[in-house]
Design a protein around this motif. Structure first.
Motif, PDB file in Angstrom:
ATOM      1  N   ALA A 140       0.833  -1.205   0.000  1.00  0.00           N
ATOM      2  CA  ALA A 140       0.000   0.000   0.000  1.00  0.00           C
ATOM      3  C   ALA A 140       0.866   1.252   0.000  1.00  0.00           C
ATOM      4  O   ALA A 140       0.555   2.231  -0.694  1.00  0.00           O
ATOM      5  N   GLU A 141       1.954   1.221   0.748  1.00  0.00           N
ATOM      6  CA  GLU A 141       2.834   2.389   0.802  1.00  0.00           C
ATOM      7  C   GLU A 141       3.499   2.642  -0.548  1.00  0.00           C
ATOM      8  O   GLU A 141       3.587   3.782  -1.008  1.00  0.00           O
ATOM      9  N   THR A 142       3.949   1.575  -1.211  1.00  0.00           N
ATOM     10  CA  THR A 142       4.575   1.741  -2.521  1.00  0.00           C
ATOM     11  C   THR A 142       3.569   2.287  -3.528  1.00  0.00           C
ATOM     12  O   THR A 142       3.875   3.205  -4.300  1.00  0.00           O
ATOM     13  N   LEU A 143       2.360   1.754  -3.527  1.00  0.00           N
ATOM     14  CA  LEU A 143       1.334   2.250  -4.441  1.00  0.00           C
ATOM     15  C   LEU A 143       1.016   3.720  -4.190  1.00  0.00           C
ATOM     16  O   LEU A 143       0.728   4.477  -5.120  1.00  0.00           O
ATOM     17  N   SER A 144       1.102   4.130  -2.927  1.00  0.00           N
ATOM     18  CA  SER A 144       0.808   5.531  -2.601  1.00  0.00           C
ATOM     19  C   SER A 144       1.887   6.474  -3.123  1.00  0.00           C
ATOM     20  O   SER A 144       1.668   7.688  -3.207  1.00  0.00           O
ATOM     21  N   LEU A 145       3.059   5.927  -3.464  1.00  0.00           N
ATOM     22  CA  LEU A 145       4.172   6.739  -3.949  1.00  0.00           C
ATOM     23  C   LEU A 145       4.281   6.730  -5.473  1.00  0.00           C
ATOM     24  O   LEU A 145       5.229   7.297  -6.031  1.00  0.00           O
ATOM     25  N   ILE A 146       3.317   6.103  -6.164  1.00  0.00           N
ATOM     26  CA  ILE A 146       3.306   6.080  -7.627  1.00  0.00           C
ATOM     27  C   ILE A 146       2.625   7.336  -8.150  1.00  0.00           C
ATOM     28  O   ILE A 146       1.505   7.665  -7.747  1.00  0.00           O
ATOM     29  N   SER A 147       3.289   8.042  -9.044  1.00  0.00           N
ATOM     30  CA  SER A 147       2.745   9.293  -9.588  1.00  0.00           C
ATOM     31  C   SER A 147       1.472   9.021 -10.393  1.00  0.00           C
ATOM     32  O   SER A 147       1.398   8.042 -11.142  1.00  0.00           O
ATOM     33  N   GLY A 148       0.501   9.915 -10.258  1.00  0.00           N
ATOM     34  CA  GLY A 148      -0.790   9.745 -10.899  1.00  0.00           C
ATOM     35  C   GLY A 148      -0.876  10.363 -12.273  1.00  0.00           C
ATOM     36  O   GLY A 148       0.099  10.924 -12.808  1.00  0.00           O
ATOM     37  N   ALA A 149      -2.087  10.324 -12.840  1.00  0.00           N
ATOM     38  CA  ALA A 149      -2.308  10.815 -14.201  1.00  0.00           C
ATOM     39  C   ALA A 149      -2.073  12.313 -14.321  1.00  0.00           C
ATOM     40  O   ALA A 149      -1.788  12.818 -15.415  1.00  0.00           O
ATOM     41  N   ASP A 150      -2.161  13.049 -13.218  1.00  0.00           N
ATOM     42  CA  ASP A 150      -1.982  14.500 -13.271  1.00  0.00           C
ATOM     43  C   ASP A 150      -0.524  14.907 -13.399  1.00  0.00           C
ATOM     44  O   ASP A 150      -0.217  16.106 -13.463  1.00  0.00           O
ATOM     45  N   THR A 151       0.403  13.932 -13.437  1.00  0.00           N
ATOM     46  CA  THR A 151       1.835  14.270 -13.538  1.00  0.00           C
ATOM     47  C   THR A 151       2.364  14.110 -14.956  1.00  0.00           C
ATOM     48  O   THR A 151       3.583  14.151 -15.173  1.00  0.00           O
ATOM     49  N   GLY A 152       1.477  13.931 -15.922  1.00  0.00           N
ATOM     50  CA  GLY A 152       1.894  13.876 -17.322  1.00  0.00           C
ATOM     51  C   GLY A 152       2.796  12.694 -17.618  1.00  0.00           C
ATOM     52  O   GLY A 152       2.462  11.546 -17.313  1.00  0.00           O
ATOM     53  N   ASN A 153       3.973  12.986 -18.227  1.00  0.00           N
ATOM     54  CA  ASN A 153       4.860  11.894 -18.619  1.00  0.00           C
ATOM     55  C   ASN A 153       5.562  11.235 -17.434  1.00  0.00           C
ATOM     56  O   ASN A 153       6.328  10.289 -17.614  1.00  0.00           O
ATOM     57  N   GLN A 154       5.308  11.718 -16.230  1.00  0.00           N
ATOM     58  CA  GLN A 154       5.856  11.079 -15.032  1.00  0.00           C
ATOM     59  C   GLN A 154       4.863  10.104 -14.406  1.00  0.00           C
ATOM     60  O   GLN A 154       5.160   9.489 -13.374  1.00  0.00           O
ATOM     61  N   GLN A 155       3.716   9.942 -15.036  1.00  0.00           N
ATOM     62  CA  GLN A 155       2.720   9.015 -14.520  1.00  0.00           C
ATOM     63  C   GLN A 155       3.301   7.612 -14.413  1.00  0.00           C
ATOM     64  O   GLN A 155       3.951   7.120 -15.338  1.00  0.00           O
TER      65      GLN A 155
END
Length: 488
Positions: A140-155
């Motif tokens: 859960a902690e690792t998933l919480s640190l994954i960049s979302g769709a609002d970060t563009g090419n860093q998603q």
């Protein structure tokens, strides 16, 4: 995973089923040569002897949690030294925040994304439950640190949770690979996390280490002018993508094959590999990771050549000279081997030998990162050495095997990218874990020792052994009933 089998009504059928379960293959991967498996176990046995109460020390004294995790993964890959593996697993679980945060330096709120992903992977590889590791849900902690769709090419990028005092995020391709490996082992890996890793691959097939440039994040490897491709990063990415492909991720298999082919082109005539930057010369760290990746990709001939280059750097009782007492250890390079043979391994150099051995033996064991703790370790003649370290937790805290990078390495102290979590100007010290970040489950006052109360689905497959026990028990009951019938 051992196939399911139904119980037979006759003793002969039960016996046949038992024998079949005992001999069922655990994996379709080609096994390493017997000599390489033996060399891997010798290396792991030496490394196990370097632990003290489940901890490997850093170059300046005190526990080095990144190196301890590397050692734990290495021991898990070979199945050597059960007691030390249990002690190391318990110690790492008790020091999660000492490894993936700056809490020990008074900087609260920071969580290192790469260190968290590496913990997720290591807990799974060690047979512990990553969703309850020292009281933390690492998935859960690792998933919480994954960049979302609002970060563009860093998603899809695994990032650190930073503060104004911690400095910027420095996550890299090692970190992303650990995130993919860890998430794939414990459930579905998000496609965007796989996609971000694939974007770190240039058209030639190699992967860059850093997604960022001086001007900020670079959208992809091909869009970065003069991107430096790295053998170690490529080896990590290939293995992560193979795991993602097994998990059903799109485009992962093709990217992994392309990366493996690039690795073949980088292999030296003697089978060795070099890294990039200060680790460009042939070294056992890069050779170990690359050889492991080649084996994972089914390139057995090239993997065997890498293994031969590694055994040439391994001390034995016959070739060790002044360092014969350290038989099994693997040198970082030829110069280190020659120096040790003539003068022994000095206290100053011992840290380099620990780091080199932990990563190099992976190229001898040839168990892919995605399969450590799942497949049976490679076998070799002779009994498995018994553990010598005490499993007692003695709190005594660096992120990402000597496999990870957040800073430029030095070839004389740490031959692979440094993975110590320490803010600028801070000196690592051993302190107790502190309060976890909000996204994690709060640990108990005394973190439970992992792996001691039931194995998770990500740990070693034990169904076959349970089945054998059931069949043997059933056979015994049947014999007892037959005996009673004859008596009456």
């Amino acid at each position: 995973m051992p196939p399911s089998r139904r119980l037979s009504t006759g003793l002969a059928a039960a016996t046949a089923a038992t024998l079949t379960a005992l001999t069922a293959p655990m994996t379709v991967l080609a096994a390493p040569a017997t000599v390489d498996a033996a060399a891997a176990r010798d290396a792991a046995t030496w490394l196990g002897g370097e632990f003290t109460d489940g901890v490997l020390p850093g170059p300046f004294g005190g526990p080095d949690w990144g190196l301890t995790i590397d050692g734990l993964v290495a021991l898990s890959a070979t199945g050597v030294d059960t007691l030390t593996r249990q002690a190391a697993t318990a110690q790492v679980a008790a020091h999660v925040r000492a490894y993936n945060s700056y809490d020990d330096y008074g900087i609260e709120g920071f969580t290192d994304g790469g260190a968290t992903a590496k913990l997720l992977y290591a807990a799974s590889a060690a047979g512990a439950d990553p969703t309850h590791f020292g009281g933390y849900d690492l998935r859960a902690e690792t998933l919480s640190l994954i960049s979302g769709a609002d970060t563009g090419n860093q998603q899809g990028r695994v990032t650190s949770r930073v503060t104004t005092d911690s400095g910027p995020d420095a996550s890299n391709t090692f970190d992303q690979s650990f995130a993919v490996l860890g998430l794939a082992r414990g459930g579905a890996v998000p496609q965007d996390t796989v996609d971000f890793l694939i974007r770190q691959q240039c058209a030639s097939g190699g992967f860059r280490l850093y997604p960022d440039t001086a001007d900020g994040p670079s959208p992809s490897c091909d869009e970065q002018p003069g991107a430096v491709l790295d053998v170690d990063s490529t080896a990590m990415a290939v293995q992560a993508l193979l795991s993602a492909a097994d998990d059903g991720a799109d485009r992962a298999a093709g990217a992994a094959r392309k990366g493996a082919d690039w690795l073949v082109a980088q292999q030296h005539t003697d089978g060795s590999f070099g890294g990039s930057g200060p680790t460009t010369g042939a070294n056992s760290n890069s050779t170990g990771l690359a050889g492991q990746a080649l084996a994972a990709a089914g390139l057995d001939t090239e993997a065997a050549r890498a293994a031969a280059a590694l055994t040439a750097l391994q001390l034995t009782g016959a070739n060790g000279g002044k360092a014969a007492a350290d038989a099994g250890a693997i040198a970082y390079n030829a110069d280190g081997f020659t120096t040790a043979v003539s003068a022994g391994i000095s206290d100053t150099d011992r840290d380099q030998w620990r780091r080199a051995t932990a990563q190099a033996l992976l190229g001898l064991a040839q168990v892919p990162l995605g399969r450590i703790g799942v497949d049976l370790p490679p076998s070799s003649p002779g009994p498995t050495p018994s553990g010598t370290a005490s499993p007692t937790i003695s709190p005594t805290g660096s992120p990402n095997p000597t496999i990870s990078a957040t800073a430029t390495p030095t070839a004389t102290v740490d031959p692979s990218p440094d993975d110590t979590v320490s803010p600028p100007g801070a000196t690592p010290s051993a302190t107790k874990p502190s309060t976890p970040p909000a996204a994690t489950a709060a640990p108990s006052a005394t973190p439970p020792a992992p792996g001691l109360a039931g194995l998770p689905t990500t740990g070693p497959a034990i169904a076959g052994y349970v089945l054998v026990a059931v069949l043997m028990l059933g056979g015994g009951v049947l014999l007892l009933l037959l005996g009673r019938r004859r008596a009456t």
